[in-house]
Design a protein around this motif. Structure first.
Motif, PDB file in Angstrom:
ATOM      1  N   MET A 134      13.083  -7.522 -14.426  1.00  0.00           N
ATOM      2  CA  MET A 134      14.238  -6.725 -14.790  1.00  0.00           C
ATOM      3  C   MET A 134      14.099  -5.342 -14.168  1.00  0.00           C
ATOM      4  O   MET A 134      13.029  -4.775 -14.123  1.00  0.00           O
ATOM      5  CB  MET A 134      14.297  -6.606 -16.306  1.00  0.00           C
ATOM      6  CG  MET A 134      15.449  -5.767 -16.779  1.00  0.00           C
ATOM      7  SD  MET A 134      15.567  -5.732 -18.556  1.00  0.00           S
ATOM      8  CE  MET A 134      15.123  -4.043 -18.842  1.00  0.00           C
ATOM      9  N   SER A 135      15.177  -4.836 -13.680  1.00  0.00           N
ATOM     10  CA  SER A 135      15.159  -3.469 -13.166  1.00  0.00           C
ATOM     11  C   SER A 135      16.337  -2.710 -13.750  1.00  0.00           C
ATOM     12  O   SER A 135      17.343  -3.289 -14.108  1.00  0.00           O
ATOM     13  CB  SER A 135      15.221  -3.455 -11.635  1.00  0.00           C
ATOM     14  OG  SER A 135      16.474  -3.943 -11.199  1.00  0.00           O
ATOM     15  N   LEU A 159      11.574  -0.981 -13.045  1.00  0.00           N
ATOM     16  CA  LEU A 159      10.426  -1.075 -13.937  1.00  0.00           C
ATOM     17  C   LEU A 159       9.185  -1.460 -13.135  1.00  0.00           C
ATOM     18  O   LEU A 159       8.090  -0.944 -13.372  1.00  0.00           O
ATOM     19  CB  LEU A 159      10.698  -2.096 -15.044  1.00  0.00           C
ATOM     20  CG  LEU A 159       9.574  -2.308 -16.057  1.00  0.00           C
ATOM     21  CD1 LEU A 159       9.235  -1.014 -16.781  1.00  0.00           C
ATOM     22  CD2 LEU A 159       9.973  -3.385 -17.065  1.00  0.00           C
ATOM     23  N   GLY A 160       9.336  -2.340 -12.154  1.00  0.00           N
ATOM     24  CA  GLY A 160       8.214  -2.747 -11.308  1.00  0.00           C
ATOM     25  C   GLY A 160       7.612  -1.578 -10.553  1.00  0.00           C
ATOM     26  O   GLY A 160       6.386  -1.437 -10.479  1.00  0.00           O
ATOM     27  N   ALA A 161       8.464  -0.717 -10.005  1.00  0.00           N
ATOM     28  CA  ALA A 161       7.978   0.463  -9.283  1.00  0.00           C
ATOM     29  C   ALA A 161       7.239   1.399 -10.234  1.00  0.00           C
ATOM     30  O   ALA A 161       6.199   1.961  -9.887  1.00  0.00           O
ATOM     31  CB  ALA A 161       9.144   1.197  -8.612  1.00  0.00           C
ATOM     32  N   GLU A 213      -0.464   1.781 -12.157  1.00  0.00           N
ATOM     33  CA  GLU A 213      -1.666   1.103 -11.668  1.00  0.00           C
ATOM     34  C   GLU A 213      -2.335   1.949 -10.581  1.00  0.00           C
ATOM     35  O   GLU A 213      -3.557   2.137 -10.596  1.00  0.00           O
ATOM     36  CB  GLU A 213      -1.316  -0.273 -11.108  1.00  0.00           C
ATOM     37  CG  GLU A 213      -2.513  -0.998 -10.513  1.00  0.00           C
ATOM     38  CD  GLU A 213      -2.151  -2.293  -9.810  1.00  0.00           C
ATOM     39  OE1 GLU A 213      -3.010  -2.817  -9.091  1.00  0.00           O
ATOM     40  OE2 GLU A 213      -1.009  -2.778  -9.963  1.00  0.00           O
ATOM     41  N   ARG A 214      -1.543   2.462  -9.666  1.00  0.00           N
ATOM     42  CA  ARG A 214      -2.063   3.322  -8.600  1.00  0.00           C
ATOM     43  C   ARG A 214      -2.769   4.537  -9.187  1.00  0.00           C
ATOM     44  O   ARG A 214      -3.863   4.910  -8.773  1.00  0.00           O
ATOM     45  CB  ARG A 214      -0.929   3.801  -7.681  1.00  0.00           C
ATOM     46  CG  ARG A 214      -0.362   2.739  -6.804  1.00  0.00           C
ATOM     47  CD  ARG A 214       0.817   3.236  -5.979  1.00  0.00           C
ATOM     48  NE  ARG A 214       0.417   4.344  -5.138  1.00  0.00           N
ATOM     49  CZ  ARG A 214       1.066   5.494  -5.067  1.00  0.00           C
ATOM     50  NH1 ARG A 214       2.153   5.707  -5.765  1.00  0.00           N
ATOM     51  NH2 ARG A 214       0.638   6.454  -4.289  1.00  0.00           N
TER      52      ARG A 214
END
Length: 178
Positions: A1-2, A116-118, A124-125
């Motif tokens: 989902m974004s 949301l993925g970005a 994480e980065r």
């Protein structure tokens, strides 16, 4: 989902300034784009070389990342790079701004995290960068565009880059004085 927001919606929610939203809408109209769309990607200023400050750009013509880079470059000449790669072994991460020896500045906001993925990938980065010994500062468009907020941010980053880190007690004391 974004999640996707129009520039107007992003400004209403405080993700970007109204002037940034207006500029995005003008850019979209000029390029013939309609609908919700996203902002153009951030790019380096032409002629930006490590340790050299371009002299032909007004602050209004620079992206927020470029504005912050220029402000930091004035205070830390020769120690700062944009779009630095190779900082985390085995990963293809790129730091928006890197200051020798161990400070990273990342830009946040609608323009940079439109899904949301970005957003998750960015966290994480950051965790990997911290685990590798880097101090990571996060900045957002409104903070960089506002002269007073940008000055405070630059002072914090320069202090950390120069190895002067306050103790938690000193931080609490500053907060109570404010």
């Amino acid at each position: 989902m974004s999640l996707r927001f129009s520039p107007k919606e992003a400004a209403e929610r405080g993700f970007i300034s109204k002037s940034d939203a207006d500029a995005m809408l003008r850019q979209m109209a000029a390029s013939g784009r309609k609908g919700r769309g996203s902002a153009a990607p951030c790019a380096k200023a032409p002629g930006t070389i490590q340790g050299k400050k371009p002299r032909t750009y007004s602050p209004d013509s620079l992206t927020p990342q470029q504005q912050l880079y220029e402000a930091l470059l004035e205070r830390l000449p020769g120690r700062i790079e944009q779009e630095k790669t190779g900082l985390v072994p085995g990963r293809q991460f790129r730091a928006d701004i890197f200051i020798e020896p161990n400070v990273i500045v990342e830009m946040d906001g609608f323009q940079y995290h439109s899904s949301l993925g970005a957003f998750k990938n960015d966290r994480e980065r950051q965790n990997l960068m911290v685990a590798c010994g880097y101090l990571v500062f996060r900045a957002y468009t409104g903070q960089v565009k506002d002269d007073e907020q940008r000055a405070v941010l630059v002072d914090l980053i320069v202090t950390a880059a120069n190895g002067c880190r306050p103790t938690p007690e000193q931080c609490r004391q500053r907060k109570s004085e404010a």
